[in-house]
Design a protein around this motif. Sequence first.
Motif, mmCIF file in Angstrom:
data_model
loop_
_atom_site.group_PDB
_atom_site.id
_atom_site.type_symbol
_atom_site.label_atom_id
_atom_site.label_comp_id
_atom_site.label_asym_id
_atom_site.label_seq_id
_atom_site.Cartn_x
_atom_site.Cartn_y
_atom_site.Cartn_z
ATOM 1 N N ASN A 49 0.822 -1.213 0.000
ATOM 2 C CA ASN A 49 0.000 0.000 0.000
ATOM 3 C C ASN A 49 0.858 1.266 0.000
ATOM 4 O O ASN A 49 0.479 2.280 -0.587
ATOM 5 C CB ASN A 49 -0.933 0.007 1.202
ATOM 6 N N GLY A 50 2.021 1.194 0.641
ATOM 7 C CA GLY A 50 2.899 2.368 0.685
ATOM 8 C C GLY A 50 3.414 2.746 -0.686
ATOM 9 O O GLY A 50 3.456 3.938 -1.035
ATOM 10 N N GLY A 51 3.810 1.755 -1.475
ATOM 11 C CA GLY A 51 4.289 2.047 -2.829
ATOM 12 C C GLY A 51 3.191 2.611 -3.703
ATOM 13 O O GLY A 51 3.426 3.517 -4.515
ATOM 14 N N VAL A 52 1.976 2.080 -3.538
ATOM 15 C CA VAL A 52 0.834 2.603 -4.294
ATOM 16 C C VAL A 52 0.568 4.051 -3.909
ATOM 17 O O VAL A 52 0.252 4.893 -4.765
ATOM 18 C CB VAL A 52 -0.418 1.733 -4.035
ATOM 19 N N ASN A 53 0.713 4.385 -2.639
ATOM 20 C CA ASN A 53 0.509 5.758 -2.184
ATOM 21 C C ASN A 53 1.475 6.715 -2.874
ATOM 22 O O ASN A 53 1.085 7.805 -3.331
ATOM 23 C CB ASN A 53 0.690 5.828 -0.668
ATOM 24 N N LEU A 54 2.746 6.311 -2.988
ATOM 25 C CA LEU A 54 3.739 7.149 -3.669
ATOM 26 C C LEU A 54 3.392 7.295 -5.152
ATOM 27 O O LEU A 54 3.473 8.396 -5.717
ATOM 28 C CB LEU A 54 5.131 6.543 -3.516
ATOM 29 N N LEU A 55 3.007 6.193 -5.764
ATOM 30 C CA LEU A 55 2.673 6.222 -7.192
ATOM 31 C C LEU A 55 1.467 7.114 -7.448
ATOM 32 O O LEU A 55 1.445 7.894 -8.415
ATOM 33 C CB LEU A 55 2.399 4.805 -7.674
ATOM 34 N N ALA A 56 0.473 7.023 -6.595
ATOM 35 C CA ALA A 56 -0.766 7.786 -6.779
ATOM 36 C C ALA A 56 -0.561 9.285 -6.628
ATOM 37 O O ALA A 56 -1.411 10.070 -7.071
ATOM 38 C CB ALA A 56 -1.822 7.303 -5.788
ATOM 39 N N ARG A 57 0.553 9.678 -6.039
ATOM 40 C CA ARG A 57 0.845 11.111 -5.852
ATOM 41 C C ARG A 57 1.842 11.644 -6.873
ATOM 42 O O ARG A 57 2.200 12.817 -6.828
ATOM 43 C CB ARG A 57 1.386 11.316 -4.435
ATOM 44 N N SER A 58 2.285 10.789 -7.808
ATOM 45 C CA SER A 58 3.264 11.232 -8.810
ATOM 46 C C SER A 58 2.629 12.209 -9.794
ATOM 47 O O SER A 58 1.521 11.980 -10.283
ATOM 48 C CB SER A 58 3.814 10.025 -9.585
ATOM 49 N N PRO A 59 3.344 13.276 -10.145
ATOM 50 C CA PRO A 59 2.813 14.239 -11.123
ATOM 51 C C PRO A 59 3.191 13.898 -12.560
ATOM 52 O O PRO A 59 2.940 14.689 -13.469
ATOM 53 C CB PRO A 59 3.474 15.546 -10.686
ATOM 54 N N PHE A 60 3.799 12.712 -12.785
ATOM 55 C CA PHE A 60 4.356 12.401 -14.107
ATOM 56 C C PHE A 60 3.694 11.203 -14.790
ATOM 57 O O PHE A 60 4.293 10.569 -15.660
ATOM 58 C CB PHE A 60 5.863 12.143 -13.977
ATOM 59 N N LEU A 61 2.459 10.922 -14.441
ATOM 60 C CA LEU A 61 1.799 9.734 -14.985
ATOM 61 C C LEU A 61 0.602 10.071 -15.864
ATOM 62 O O LEU A 61 -0.189 9.188 -16.200
ATOM 63 C CB LEU A 61 1.354 8.822 -13.835
ATOM 64 N N GLU A 62 0.482 11.308 -16.246
ATOM 65 C CA GLU A 62 -0.708 11.706 -17.002
ATOM 66 C C GLU A 62 -0.748 11.113 -18.406
ATOM 67 O O GLU A 62 -1.810 11.062 -19.025
ATOM 68 C CB GLU A 62 -0.803 13.225 -17.085
ATOM 69 N N ASN A 63 0.394 10.619 -18.917
ATOM 70 C CA ASN A 63 0.410 10.015 -20.249
ATOM 71 C C ASN A 63 0.191 8.506 -20.235
ATOM 72 O O ASN A 63 0.117 7.883 -21.298
ATOM 73 C CB ASN A 63 1.743 10.319 -20.947
ATOM 74 N N LEU A 64 0.086 7.925 -19.046
ATOM 75 C CA LEU A 64 -0.072 6.477 -18.963
ATOM 76 C C LEU A 64 -1.397 6.023 -19.559
ATOM 77 O O LEU A 64 -2.458 6.542 -19.204
ATOM 78 C CB LEU A 64 0.000 6.009 -17.513
ATOM 79 N N ALA A 65 -1.309 5.014 -20.425
ATOM 80 C CA ALA A 65 -2.519 4.370 -20.942
ATOM 81 C C ALA A 65 -2.759 3.037 -20.250
ATOM 82 O O ALA A 65 -3.904 2.572 -20.188
ATOM 83 C CB ALA A 65 -2.399 4.157 -22.445
#
Length: 442
Positions: A153-169
């Motif tokens: 869950n901790g890693g998911v929390n970090l990922l969910a707050r990343s500002p660089f994933l807007e291009n992910l499909a």
Amino acid sequence: MYFTDEQPFLDAVFARFADDGPRLLYADFLDDSGAPERAELIRVQLALARLSEDDPLRPALCDRQDELLTRNRAAWTAHLAGLVETVDFRRGVPDSASVDAATFLERGEELFARLRVRRLSLRDAAPVMTKLAASPLLARVRELDLCNCDLGNGGVNLLARSPFLENLAALDLGFNRIEDSGVNLLARSSAFPNLTTLALNDNDTIGDAGATALAESPFFAGLTGLDLSGNDIGDAGLGAVIASKSLTRLHSLRVTGNRIGDAGVTRLTRAPLFARVTKAQPELSLRANMIGPAGAAALAACPALAACTALDLSHNYLSDSGVAALLRSPHIGRLQALRLGRNQLTDNGVSACCELFGRLFEHLQFLDLSGNRLTRVGMGILSARPGAHAVHIDVSGNVQSAVAGDAPVAVAGLLDGLLDGVAEAALLKRRVAHPRHLSDGE
């Protein structure tokens, strides 16, 4: 082998990524440039992408694909040696790289300069997750695979707050020990505005609460594919996904290995989502979902089942009555593969359905009945049905497995003579119930 003037062809491939046309033009260019095996790989993999898993043409094409890659992979990927762990060719183009996460943070720019990366698989990401989530390099990735990285869950929390994933499909978070609270963190994140495919498979403990949180999130309305396999989702969680006002674009839903049960299957078959799913993925799997006879009957009655060419209901609890209900369905005429392994099917069930199996064998190519409760008697009935010679039937792991050329043929010959008349049918049922007395006089 790479050519300096291939760049326009690759630009066209990535600009129209879902289309085969630019790839076929690229193959023609490679033929003309003295790289016929690179060109052949494109055509072979495009052909494979169009075929179902059970298509009889697949084995030969897969063998040729493996032969081409075994002979040429080292040369075709030599410019990436020491930088990546593996490179995958998808529909003929090397666009998927597996890289150690720490190496990616150090040499990501070099990787992108050497390879057109669309899918990035990162390994051992958990120790560097804070730096990874803050890396602008992620903005250049369209498909991110973090499968089996022990994120929790901790890693998911970090990922969910990343500002660089807007291009992910596409995002793969399978095998990461994520719980309902981790899914809730994802559901509350606006970091993935262009995401169309999300995999949360095999996290084991994602349950109804996690599925409901995702279904109620306003941030995942673009999802067309969702994999929830290998978790602990029941009827309530599946119902939330089905009724979601946000997940209206879904046409691919995988729920293998949960506990949706009869109620979940019934609810699914009555939803418009089921028709979209079977149309988009005609190879339907509801394996290991605690489905019994009532669920099989609900599935059998659903007109959307008619789109299916393969159906996997193995590791459930259909029993004789559930298998009979399924075989009576007027909507299974396109099935080429049916998997009913480990469903408590007995010789009595096979005997009662012998005519139904006969109709099924008119179009079926593969039938999995492994791990049931069949003896040589039930196997003999199956081998005697019209068209059975053209169907590959897996009966391994039963009470007594069939041996080629052994008892099933002899048993079948006896049963053919017993199927005429009421008295003979009654005798058959007694003998099926007591196979040890099969050769006794009565």
